[in-house]
Design an enzyme around this catalytic site. Structure first.
Site, PDB file in Angstrom:
ATOM      1  N   GLY A  24       0.953  -1.113  -0.244  1.00 10.34           N
ATOM      2  CA  GLY A  24       0.169   0.007   0.144  1.00 10.34           C
ATOM      3  C   GLY A  24       1.006   1.158   0.118  1.00 10.34           C
ATOM      4  N   ALA A  25       0.465   2.216  -0.933  1.00 13.17           N
ATOM      5  CA  ALA A  25       1.381   3.375  -1.147  1.00 13.17           C
ATOM      6  C   ALA A  25       1.842   4.103   0.000  1.00 13.17           C
ATOM      7  CB  ALA A  25       0.971   4.293  -2.296  1.00 13.17           C
ATOM      8  N   CYS A 136      -9.160  -3.179  -3.914  1.00 13.46           N
ATOM      9  CA  CYS A 136      -8.124  -3.157  -3.239  1.00 13.46           C
ATOM     10  C   CYS A 136      -8.115  -2.790  -1.835  1.00 13.46           C
ATOM     11  CB  CYS A 136      -6.953  -2.417  -4.199  1.00 13.46           C
ATOM     12  SG  CYS A 136      -5.239  -3.254  -3.600  1.00 13.46           S
ATOM     13  N   ASP A 205      -1.635   4.864  -6.237  1.00 12.11           N
ATOM     14  CA  ASP A 205      -0.178   4.605  -6.106  1.00 12.11           C
ATOM     15  C   ASP A 205       0.584   5.606  -6.659  1.00 12.11           C
ATOM     16  OD1 ASP A 205      -1.368   1.543  -5.906  1.00 12.11           O
ATOM     17  OD2 ASP A 205       0.605   1.742  -5.027  1.00 12.11           O
TER      18      ASP A 205
END
Ligand code: RUB
Length: 323
Positions: A24-25, A136, A205
């Site tokens: 996860g960014a 997501c 992202d």
């Protein structure tokens, strides 16, 4: 540790990002910033770097390169490294160490605050009684839904499982913990359920200068379907997701992952000679996204370039490069 060797904590963080134990960014960005602080502490103690400011700087740059090479798509990672390294200053190792540790702490604090602030902005787009669809697992997207719940709105969620790694399960658990009723669906059922949904909320992202949103594979198809069904879709993304290199025409690299995530090697063997591809992300063109929600307010995707220029000028330095 030699003068440019990463500390054990940097190697461990890099490995965890590469294997997606850390993913996860936003989470990747804060782990990377914290790893640089650890490198600074370790380099201030190590024989090769403790008394030599230039060797200390080189070891921080090398650690940043190790972290940078783990996953290519989330720009929050190089943006985190940039933030910390650009604040590394001082003529003694102790001052350099302090500046890196302070910058790392400030970055993580800002990240948390930005997520809280964007959560409020995103929550204002959701109404009491709304059903949201997620894709997501995005901490920024969850911040919007959780803030709406905290505002007293009743929200329910349709959660896409998100093949191949099923990060939707993490989203389902976190929403359930926040008191949000959750319906989990397979990705291919999304279009059918869009009729029951008031809003789609996804993360990012990277965001390109033209407003293109780079997020988990499947986001672009979801956005096109949402537009066709008249369901608004927003991307929740802190400004560290803005990709400065796209200002100068660079495109964002899409990570290709192991084919074993798509098909079990034995099952593949049984099928015979086929190609398997596993891109982890895709690009949603700006015309399919209603809003980009950041800690600085919400923006139509096409106008994000103005904010990007304000924050990054015309490009991005690479402070981890060898001088
Ligand atoms: C995660 C993903 C998330 C973004 C945003 O992909 O695509 O939507 O990273 O997450 P992966 P956040 O699981 O492959 O890392 O909002 O938490 O930064």
């Amino acid at each position: 540790m030699t003068d440019t060797e990463p500390s054990p904590a940097v190697s461990e963080t890099a490995e965890s990002i590469a294997t997606m134990e850390i993913r996860g960014a936003a989470t990747i960005a804060s782990a990377a910033a914290e790893a640089l602080a650890d490198q600074a502490e370790a380099a201030a103690e190590a024989d090769a770097t403790a008394g030599d400011p230039e060797a200390f700087r080189a070891s921080l740059r090398a650690a940043a390169r190790t972290l940078r090479e783990t996953r290519p798509t989330a720009v929050s990672l190089p943006n985190a490294l940039r933030y910390v390294l650009q604040r590394m200053e001082g003529d003694s190792v102790d001052r350099l160490r302090r500046s890196v540790v302070d910058a790392s702490e400030a970055f993580v604090e800002q990240l948390d605050r930005a997520q809280e602030d964007l959560g409020q902005v995103g929550a204002n787009r959701l109404a009491d009684g709304d059903t949201v669809m997620t894709h997501c697992h995005s901490t920024d997207a969850l911040a919007c839904i959780e803030a709406a719940v905290e505002q007293g709105k009743s929200i329910s969620a349709v959660v896409k499982e998100t093949r191949p790694r099923q990060q939707g399960h993490i989203t389902a658990e976190q929403l359930r913990d926040a008191g949000v009723p959750v319906t989990l669906i397979v990705d291919s059922a999304a279009r059918r359920y869009l009729d029951e949904v008031d809003h789609v909320v996804v993360g990012a992202d990277s965001i390109a200068a033209d407003g293109g949103v780079i997020n988990k594979i499947g986001t672009s198809g979801l956005a096109v379907n949402a537009r066709e069904r008249g369901v608004p879709i927003m991307t929740a993304a802190q400004t560290i997701k803005l990709h400065p290199e796209t200002l100068t025409g660079h495109t964002v690299e899409i990570e290709m992952r192991d084919e074993a995530e798509v098909i079990d090697p034995e099952a593949r063997e049984a099928i015979g000679q086929i190609d398997v591809e596993n891109p982890a992300f895709d690009v949603t063109p700006p015309r399919y996204m209603d809003a980009i929600v950041t800690e600085q307010g919400q923006f139509p995707p096409e106008s994000i370039v103005t904010l990007m220029r304000e924050l990054f000028g015309e490009g991005a330095a690479e402070p981890w490069a060898e001088p």
